[in-house]
Design a protein around this motif. Sequence first.
Motif, PDB file in Angstrom:
ATOM      1  N   ASP B 121       1.086  -1.067  -0.213  1.00  0.00           N
ATOM      2  CA  ASP B 121       0.366  -0.194   0.158  1.00  0.00           C
ATOM      3  C   ASP B 121       0.603   1.583   0.017  1.00  0.00           C
ATOM      4  O   ASP B 121       1.203   1.770  -0.856  1.00  0.00           O
ATOM      5  N   SER B 122       1.780   1.191   0.277  1.00  0.00           N
ATOM      6  CA  SER B 122       2.609   2.498   0.810  1.00  0.00           C
ATOM      7  C   SER B 122       3.707   2.875   0.094  1.00  0.00           C
ATOM      8  O   SER B 122       4.538   3.713   0.199  1.00  0.00           O
ATOM      9  N   ASP B 123       3.929   1.814   0.212  1.00  0.00           N
ATOM     10  CA  ASP B 123       5.588   1.834  -0.576  1.00  0.00           C
ATOM     11  C   ASP B 123       6.625   2.019  -0.435  1.00  0.00           C
ATOM     12  O   ASP B 123       7.328   2.440  -1.169  1.00  0.00           O
ATOM     13  N   ALA B 124       6.515   1.699   0.692  1.00  0.00           N
ATOM     14  CA  ALA B 124       7.876   3.052   1.584  1.00  0.00           C
ATOM     15  C   ALA B 124       9.099   1.677   2.187  1.00  0.00           C
ATOM     16  O   ALA B 124      10.594   1.938   1.348  1.00  0.00           O
ATOM     17  N   GLY B 125       8.913   0.089   2.251  1.00  0.00           N
ATOM     18  CA  GLY B 125       9.713  -0.254   2.128  1.00  0.00           C
ATOM     19  C   GLY B 125      10.746   0.524   3.132  1.00  0.00           C
ATOM     20  O   GLY B 125      12.034  -0.054   2.753  1.00  0.00           O
ATOM     21  N   GLN B 126      11.096   0.413   4.305  1.00  0.00           N
ATOM     22  CA  GLN B 126      11.675   1.227   5.087  1.00  0.00           C
ATOM     23  C   GLN B 126      11.340   0.816   6.574  1.00  0.00           C
ATOM     24  O   GLN B 126      12.597   0.541   7.209  1.00  0.00           O
ATOM     25  N   ALA B 127      10.126   0.240   7.106  1.00  0.00           N
ATOM     26  CA  ALA B 127      10.527  -0.712   8.554  1.00  0.00           C
ATOM     27  C   ALA B 127      11.804  -1.443   9.189  1.00  0.00           C
ATOM     28  O   ALA B 127      11.699  -1.266  10.495  1.00  0.00           O
ATOM     29  N   GLY B 128      11.661  -2.221   7.618  1.00  0.00           N
ATOM     30  CA  GLY B 128      12.285  -3.428   8.125  1.00  0.00           C
ATOM     31  C   GLY B 128      14.647  -2.960   8.548  1.00  0.00           C
ATOM     32  O   GLY B 128      14.418  -3.018  10.094  1.00  0.00           O
ATOM     33  N   GLN B 129      14.760  -2.050   7.984  1.00  0.00           N
ATOM     34  CA  GLN B 129      15.611  -1.428   7.673  1.00  0.00           C
ATOM     35  C   GLN B 129      15.625  -0.506   9.550  1.00  0.00           C
ATOM     36  O   GLN B 129      17.074   0.072   9.926  1.00  0.00           O
ATOM     37  N   MET B 130      14.328  -0.028   9.833  1.00  0.00           N
ATOM     38  CA  MET B 130      14.656   0.862  10.354  1.00  0.00           C
ATOM     39  C   MET B 130      14.525  -0.161  11.991  1.00  0.00           C
ATOM     40  O   MET B 130      15.381   0.881  13.251  1.00  0.00           O
ATOM     41  N   LEU B 131      13.877  -0.816  11.885  1.00  0.00           N
ATOM     42  CA  LEU B 131      13.775  -1.626  13.061  1.00  0.00           C
ATOM     43  C   LEU B 131      15.060  -1.939  13.319  1.00  0.00           C
ATOM     44  O   LEU B 131      15.755  -2.258  14.498  1.00  0.00           O
ATOM     45  N   ALA B 132      16.245  -2.471  12.239  1.00  0.00           N
ATOM     46  CA  ALA B 132      17.505  -2.626  12.515  1.00  0.00           C
ATOM     47  C   ALA B 132      18.270  -1.756  13.332  1.00  0.00           C
ATOM     48  O   ALA B 132      19.523  -1.682  13.973  1.00  0.00           O
ATOM     49  N   ALA B 133      18.465  -0.296  13.220  1.00  0.00           N
ATOM     50  CA  ALA B 133      18.654   0.902  13.086  1.00  0.00           C
ATOM     51  C   ALA B 133      18.602   0.736  14.228  1.00  0.00           C
ATOM     52  O   ALA B 133      19.802   0.648  15.539  1.00  0.00           O
ATOM     53  N   LEU B 134      17.409   0.581  15.229  1.00  0.00           N
ATOM     54  CA  LEU B 134      16.465   1.299  16.082  1.00  0.00           C
ATOM     55  C   LEU B 134      17.209  -0.214  17.313  1.00  0.00           C
ATOM     56  O   LEU B 134      17.894  -0.303  18.249  1.00  0.00           O
ATOM     57  N   LEU B 135      17.297  -1.249  16.959  1.00  0.00           N
ATOM     58  CA  LEU B 135      17.875  -2.411  17.415  1.00  0.00           C
ATOM     59  C   LEU B 135      19.817  -2.603  17.806  1.00  0.00           C
ATOM     60  O   LEU B 135      20.038  -3.441  18.457  1.00  0.00           O
ATOM     61  N   ASN B 136      20.063  -1.229  17.162  1.00  0.00           N
ATOM     62  CA  ASN B 136      21.436  -1.721  17.320  1.00  0.00           C
ATOM     63  C   ASN B 136      22.344  -3.144  16.159  1.00  0.00           C
ATOM     64  O   ASN B 136      23.421  -3.477  17.340  1.00  0.00           O
ATOM     65  N   CYS B 137      21.224  -4.204  15.578  1.00  0.00           N
ATOM     66  CA  CYS B 137      21.788  -5.594  15.024  1.00  0.00           C
ATOM     67  C   CYS B 137      22.235  -5.320  12.999  1.00  0.00           C
ATOM     68  O   CYS B 137      21.558  -4.213  12.440  1.00  0.00           O
ATOM     69  N   GLY B 138      22.593  -5.872  12.778  1.00  0.00           N
ATOM     70  CA  GLY B 138      22.350  -6.523  11.651  1.00  0.00           C
ATOM     71  C   GLY B 138      21.571  -6.324  11.272  1.00  0.00           C
ATOM     72  O   GLY B 138      20.383  -6.476  11.137  1.00  0.00           O
ATOM     73  N   GLN B 139      21.275  -5.943   9.444  1.00  0.00           N
ATOM     74  CA  GLN B 139      20.110  -6.611   8.460  1.00  0.00           C
ATOM     75  C   GLN B 139      20.406  -6.260   7.326  1.00  0.00           C
ATOM     76  O   GLN B 139      21.331  -7.331   7.174  1.00  0.00           O
ATOM     77  N   GLY B 140      20.004  -7.828   6.553  1.00  0.00           N
ATOM     78  CA  GLY B 140      19.834  -8.714   5.702  1.00  0.00           C
ATOM     79  C   GLY B 140      18.525  -8.121   4.312  1.00  0.00           C
ATOM     80  O   GLY B 140      17.321  -8.658   5.689  1.00  0.00           O
TER      81      GLY B 140
END
Lengths: 317, 250
Positions: B121-140
């Motif tokens: 719907d929103s086509d943003a594609g951000q939540a996962g990367q943002m969550l990884a940043a806030l958790l200070n953990c790695g992202q894939g």
Amino acid sequence: MNKLLKVLVLAEHDGAQLNTSVYQSVSAAQTWGAPVDLLIIGKATNAVAKQASSLAGLQRVLRVDAAHLEHLLAEDAANIIVRIANEYQAILAANSSFSRNILPRVAAMLDVAMITDVLQINGSNTYTRSIYAGNVISTVQSLDVTQILTVHASNFAITKQGADAEIVELEAPAISSKSRWLSQQQSQSHRPALSSAKVVVSGGRSLGSAEKFEQLLSPLANRLGAALGATRAAVDAGYAPNDIQVGQTGVVVAPDLYIAIGVSGAIQHTYGMKDSKIVVAINHDPNASIFQVADYGLVADLFEAVPELIASITPAH
Amino acid sequence: MKILVAVKRVVDYNIKVYVKPDGSNVDIEGLKMSMNPFDENAVEESLRLKEKGIAREVVAVSLGNTLNQDVLRHALAMGADRAILVETDAELQPLAVAKLLKAVVERENPDLILLGKQAIDSDAGQAGQMLAALLNCGQGTYVSTINIENDEVIVTREVDGGTETLAISLPAVLTTDLRLNEPRFVKLPNLMMARKKQIETIAATDLGVVAEPRFNVLNVSAPPTRKSGIRVNSVQELLQKLSDLEGITL
């Protein structure tokens, strides 16, 4: 239009050359009339930085060079950007899997929103973007002090060259070590890159098999010097590799000529090609919705029309 | 290993949406709603990791009003062990989603967090990367294969022009590509069973998260339509028209 303090553009490159979209993202950054810096992160980026310094309208080229940045990880890239972010009121990059991997991480670290795939910059903090696979255009106004966005590169002009911006070296922060790069598999193709090709030949599920896809579309693309694209349906059916998927969740293209062969025209696909200058569609189904976005539509049997088309074309090489 | 998988309720993939006459928003009233397709891939992969004996528990989480229970029931019917609804009537933007999910992660302590790579719907594609940043953990992001090896997750990422393989330390946040798997069909008995399962509800306000909007939607509109084209009757006519009207000689 309100003037921003300074704008930072994150450059995508392959170690040897800047991605074409950098030229477009730099001109998007100039919309605000503020000084623009370009950030290049990588290993042995001398040549790329030199190339970048010739882009018109840049104040500085910032170069962060270290061995561990050769295969750039989001964690390291975000740390680099966050360290210099307070100098900038806007940070942007051309929308791609590269920038969308990094910039949301930066935004969260700075506790600001990000605006994805901006079609138009309307003021210091107002943007037009599409939602619902391009079915709806939304105008949003950011309330944050720092603006972070990716831009829809094909909507912006290619910035001129011939300038000579200062290249400034910045030290890389310590390696983040949350992930390790192991390997990559680049699809080898003698054809032009899909995202920047002047002509794109695209195939859909009506082609029926991987063999037919190759048999029918390869000679056509070769004749035209075109890039090959595919619909998600064709990719899912195994007719074509994933990285040539055009659409909402694949590559967005805007060539001078887009030839859709056996493409039904699902909204998710047309999202990725509707900015093409001229669209030609060949499909056996007269009711296929691709004809609604095609400038020239031909209802015909693909397996007769395409060979006839190939035979009628003067070879490109 | 425990997996947390976040699912969003969106207008079904096959439905075309229209703008309200006053241009204030998209009119989604009465439309069929479903789990975001990419999130369905995330649930499916979590379940496969459980079936392989790698994951011990799969917890699905959704954010929004009580209507979101239907996507959580769908996740339960697919095979998730538990479901959590973080209840709020607020329109959640990606950063707020990441902050609420972070609060859930801190309560649940999962080793792996899976989300779809974007919501359709929103086509943003951000939540996962943002969550990884806030958790200070790695992202894939955009992953098309997931393998657990010791205390790392090995992923293949679908990137422009090919794929990339990374090893990410756990805990990690992954966002899923459609290519990852083919989600299972939910059988009716499973759906009936899922209806009886308890959904834990947490009020968003109890998580201590400020989820205020960071941008305002000024208006929405229909996209400009391409001018309607012409039909040609033969390949030769097509070539003739391209040459005469567009100056393109193929």
